[in-house]
Write a protein that holds these residues in place. Structure first.
Motif, PDB file in Angstrom:
ATOM      1  N   PHE A   1       0.915  -1.450  -0.069  1.00 37.53           N
ATOM      2  CA  PHE A   1       0.044  -0.210  -0.032  1.00 37.53           C
ATOM      3  C   PHE A   1       0.971   1.225  -0.119  1.00 37.53           C
ATOM      4  N   ALA A   2       1.884   1.181   0.882  1.00 39.39           N
ATOM      5  CA  ALA A   2       2.923   2.216   0.959  1.00 39.39           C
ATOM      6  C   ALA A   2       3.787   2.447  -0.527  1.00 39.39           C
ATOM      7  N   GLY A   3       3.880   1.392  -0.943  1.00 40.75           N
ATOM      8  CA  GLY A   3       4.646   1.426  -2.299  1.00 40.75           C
ATOM      9  C   GLY A   3       6.243   1.594  -1.837  1.00 40.75           C
ATOM     10  N   VAL A   4       6.681   0.955  -0.746  1.00 39.62           N
ATOM     11  CA  VAL A   4       8.159   1.098  -0.739  1.00 39.62           C
ATOM     12  C   VAL A   4       8.817  -0.253  -0.448  1.00 39.62           C
TER      13      VAL A   4
ATOM     14  N   ARG B   1       3.681   7.899   3.548  1.00 35.66           N
ATOM     15  CA  ARG B   1       2.998   7.035   3.163  1.00 35.66           C
ATOM     16  C   ARG B   1       2.985   5.721   4.064  1.00 35.66           C
ATOM     17  N   LEU B   2       4.170   5.240   4.307  1.00 38.72           N
ATOM     18  CA  LEU B   2       4.344   4.099   5.489  1.00 38.72           C
ATOM     19  C   LEU B   2       3.523   4.323   6.588  1.00 38.72           C
ATOM     20  N   ALA B   3       3.613   5.611   7.029  1.00 43.93           N
ATOM     21  CA  ALA B   3       3.097   5.672   8.528  1.00 43.93           C
ATOM     22  C   ALA B   3       1.477   5.554   7.958  1.00 43.93           C
ATOM     23  N   PHE B   4       1.049   6.338   7.048  1.00 37.04           N
ATOM     24  CA  PHE B   4      -0.280   6.159   6.991  1.00 37.04           C
ATOM     25  C   PHE B   4      -0.948   4.748   6.745  1.00 37.04           C
ATOM     26  N   ALA B   5       0.149   3.619   5.839  1.00 34.91           N
ATOM     27  CA  ALA B   5      -0.314   2.524   5.762  1.00 34.91           C
ATOM     28  C   ALA B   5      -0.483   1.731   6.856  1.00 34.91           C
ATOM     29  N   VAL B   6       0.458   1.925   8.017  1.00 33.31           N
ATOM     30  CA  VAL B   6       0.450   1.116   9.277  1.00 33.31           C
ATOM     31  C   VAL B   6      -1.097   1.359   9.819  1.00 33.31           C
ATOM     32  N   GLY B   7      -1.676   2.589  10.031  1.00 34.33           N
ATOM     33  CA  GLY B   7      -2.589   2.862  10.780  1.00 34.33           C
ATOM     34  C   GLY B   7      -3.745   2.638  10.055  1.00 34.33           C
ATOM     35  N   ALA B   8      -3.756   2.679   8.586  1.00 37.10           N
ATOM     36  CA  ALA B   8      -4.868   2.270   7.581  1.00 37.10           C
ATOM     37  C   ALA B   8      -5.573   0.888   7.836  1.00 37.10           C
ATOM     38  N   HIS B   9      -4.270   0.063   8.312  1.00 41.14           N
ATOM     39  CA  HIS B   9      -4.451  -1.417   8.184  1.00 41.14           C
ATOM     40  C   HIS B   9      -4.731  -2.237   9.604  1.00 41.14           C
ATOM     41  N   LEU B  10      -4.950  -0.860  10.622  1.00 40.93           N
ATOM     42  CA  LEU B  10      -5.366  -1.248  11.882  1.00 40.93           C
ATOM     43  C   LEU B  10      -6.796  -1.759  12.075  1.00 40.93           C
TER      44      LEU B  10
END
Length: 208
Positions: free
Chosen positions: A68-71, A89-98
């Motif tokens: 999701f973060a594309g990294v 993007r990575l920070a958002f991806a972690v929270g979005a999948h909680l």
């Protein structure tokens, strides 16, 4: 932002109280809790744990978070070497999948490029479709109408309107446009050299 931090229990109010029913995840300051010396992989586990995920939960969703973060190519690189876009993007991806019951989102859908913003919006709509609550704050009326079915209009700490998003946003835009037109007319009048000249025409006569 202050109100969101009070709801998120980052700040505590001097008076009054806020009651939250359900597991809450705030998207207010993305990347808080990231350690710049750690790799992206390590920070996914660290940030996931801070947000209340177990190691097994993080492992199960790890590939999805990274994709999701594309990294993917940089997941084992220290995040201090990430660009600001990769970082958030990575920070958002972690929270979005909680698996939270309430998400507080403060303008963070503006991070990244257009494609990532679309991905964020789609993810928020997926979360919304499961019946979970999203508290979304934005100065973008179109984003509010697209994501929210109910809307609060706050101005200087006071509630101006509450109701269906289309109606409240329409009222907000109507008020904003009216105020803008009035200010524009005043500015045009104040800046017009003809008005100043006419004030002194009788004094100076018809000469320049």
């Amino acid at each position: 932002s202050t109100l969101l931090k009070i709801i998120s229990q980052i700040y505590y109010p001097n008076t009054g109280s806020v009651k939250v029913k359900g597991k809450l995840v705030p998207f207010i300051e993305l990347g808080v809790g990231f350690n710049p010396e750690l790799t992206g992989r390590e920070n996914v586990y660290l940030n996931g744990a801070i947000l209340g995920m177990t190691k097994n939960e993080i492992t199960k969703k790890f590939d999805e978070i990274v994709a999701f973060a594309g990294v993917e190519k940089f997941i084992d690189t220290p995040v201090k070497r990430y660009s600001s876009g990769m970082y958030v993007r990575l920070a958002f991806a972690v929270g979005a999948h909680l698996d939270s019951e309430i998400l507080i989102v403060d303008e963070v859908l503006a991070v990244g490029d257009i494609q990532f913003q679309k991905k964020c919006m789609k993810k928020m709509q997926e979360i919304q479709s499961t019946g979970r609550t999203i508290l979304f704050v934005s100065h973008g009326p179109d984003m509010v109408k697209k994501l929210c079915n109910r809307c609060l209009w706050l101005e200087q700490g006071s509630l101006k309107a509450c109701g269906a998003s289309d109606l409240v946003v329409g009222e907000y835009l109507g008020m904003t446009l009216t105020t803008t037109d009035e200010l524009s007319q005043e500015e045009q009048g104040a800046q017009s050299p003809l008005i100043d000249l006419r004030k002194y025409k009788s004094k100076f006569g018809n000469n320049e």
